[in-house]
Design a protein around this motif. Sequence first.
Motif, mmCIF file in Angstrom:
data_model
loop_
_atom_site.group_PDB
_atom_site.id
_atom_site.type_symbol
_atom_site.label_atom_id
_atom_site.label_comp_id
_atom_site.label_asym_id
_atom_site.label_seq_id
_atom_site.Cartn_x
_atom_site.Cartn_y
_atom_site.Cartn_z
ATOM 1 N N SER A 12 80.531 135.069 -72.265
ATOM 2 C CA SER A 12 80.524 135.832 -73.511
ATOM 3 C C SER A 12 80.990 134.974 -74.682
ATOM 4 N N TYR A 13 82.027 134.191 -74.435
ATOM 5 C CA TYR A 13 82.547 133.338 -75.504
ATOM 6 C C TYR A 13 81.512 132.295 -75.932
ATOM 7 N N PHE A 14 80.859 131.665 -74.969
ATOM 8 C CA PHE A 14 79.902 130.611 -75.271
ATOM 9 C C PHE A 14 78.692 131.165 -76.020
ATOM 10 N N THR A 15 78.285 132.381 -75.677
ATOM 11 C CA THR A 15 77.194 133.025 -76.406
ATOM 12 C C THR A 15 77.583 133.244 -77.858
ATOM 13 N N MET A 16 78.776 133.758 -78.072
ATOM 14 C CA MET A 16 79.259 133.951 -79.439
ATOM 15 C C MET A 16 79.364 132.624 -80.179
ATOM 16 N N LEU A 17 79.858 131.598 -79.492
ATOM 17 C CA LEU A 17 80.043 130.284 -80.102
ATOM 18 C C LEU A 17 78.713 129.719 -80.600
ATOM 19 N N ARG A 18 77.682 129.885 -79.829
ATOM 20 C CA ARG A 18 76.374 129.317 -80.199
ATOM 21 C C ARG A 18 75.672 130.093 -81.297
ATOM 22 N N PHE A 19 75.867 131.405 -81.337
ATOM 23 C CA PHE A 19 75.034 132.215 -82.229
ATOM 24 C C PHE A 19 75.783 132.852 -83.400
ATOM 25 N N GLN A 20 77.079 132.655 -83.491
ATOM 26 C CA GLN A 20 77.815 133.212 -84.627
ATOM 27 C C GLN A 20 77.312 132.568 -85.919
ATOM 28 N N ALA A 21 76.830 133.380 -86.823
ATOM 29 C CA ALA A 21 76.172 132.878 -88.035
ATOM 30 C C ALA A 21 77.114 132.088 -88.931
ATOM 31 N N SER A 22 78.361 132.534 -89.047
ATOM 32 C CA SER A 22 79.280 131.893 -89.985
ATOM 33 C C SER A 22 79.769 130.528 -89.508
#
Length: 302
Positions: free
Chosen positions: A74-84
Motif C-alpha cells: 500500500s505504501y509503495f503504491t502511494m509513493l509511486r502515484f501520489q501527485a504532489s
Amino acid sequence: MSPTSDSPPTSRLGDSVKPEADSANIRISAEDFQKFREFFYRKTGIQFDASKRYFVDKRLVERIEATSSGNFRSYFTMLRFQASGEEVQALTNLMTVNETYFFREEYQFRCLVDSLLPEIVARKLDRRPIRIWAIPSSSGEEPYSIAIYLLENWPGIHEWDVEIIASDIDTRILARARQGLYSTRSVQHLPSRYLHQYFKRKADGYQICDDLRQSVEFTRVNLTERADTRGYRDFDVIFCRNLLIYFDDVSRKTATETFYDALRPGGFVCLGHSESMSRSSSLYKIRKFPEAIVYQRPLETS
C-alpha cells in the motif's frame, strides 16, 4: 518542492481502508527491497546495495507507520502515484545521510585559495562575481567553511564579489543549514578565534553569524534531474564531495555532464578524496596542484 506535511496523504490508490501499521508486523521482503531500490534509483540516482538492507528497511517501516499505510504494498503504491510528490521527498529526506563537520578535507580549501582562484581571477576580464557551487550542502558546514576560509585566507575577498550557492536534495537538511545551528562536535576542528568571530554561543551549541548565513544561498536540487539543474550555470568552482560514491556509473556520468554544463570554461570541480571522474567522463582535464587533484572544464579554443 515543499517540505513534507505532518499529516498523512488523504488520497491513495488501492484499498480504501488501511489497517493501523504495527512495526512488529511490517515485513519488507527481498522482492519489496528490489522494487524500492529500483524506484529510488530512478528518482535520485542513489543506489542501495544489499549491505544497506537494514538501513533501508528500517526507514521504510518508519514511513509506512507515519502514513498509516499498513504494509509495504500500500505504501509503495502511494509513493509511486501520489501527485504532489510530498511522500517521495519525505522518504528522500530520511534516506539521505548528512554526516559532515566544519573544515573537512581542508587541503581543498587551500587549493581553492592558493591555486584555483589565482587562475580564475587572471581570466576574469569582465569583473563578474566568482561563483561557487557546493552540492550536497548537507547541514551547511561545507559552504560556511568555504566562506570562512576565503575571509581568513584570500586577500582577493576584498576586491571580488563572491557568490556561494549550496544545494541538497533533502529539504529538511536545507532548513537546518539556513538556521545554521551546530553542535560542539561539528565545530571541533575550528580555531577558538573563529568560534568567537563567526559564531554565536547558544545553550546547545553554536550558531553561524547572521552575515555569513545571509552570504550563502541554499536551494533544493536533485542532481540527476535535468529540470532541477538547468538553471545552474556560469560557476567557477564546484565542490561535490562524497556524493558520487553513492551513484552507479550511469548516475555518475549524468552528474559529471551536469557539472560540465554548469561550469564556465576553465572552471574546476573538487571531489572527495576517494572519488574520481576518470571512469565516468573524458570531458575534463585532470589538474594536479600541490594541494589537491581537481577536474577542469577545458578552456574554449578559437
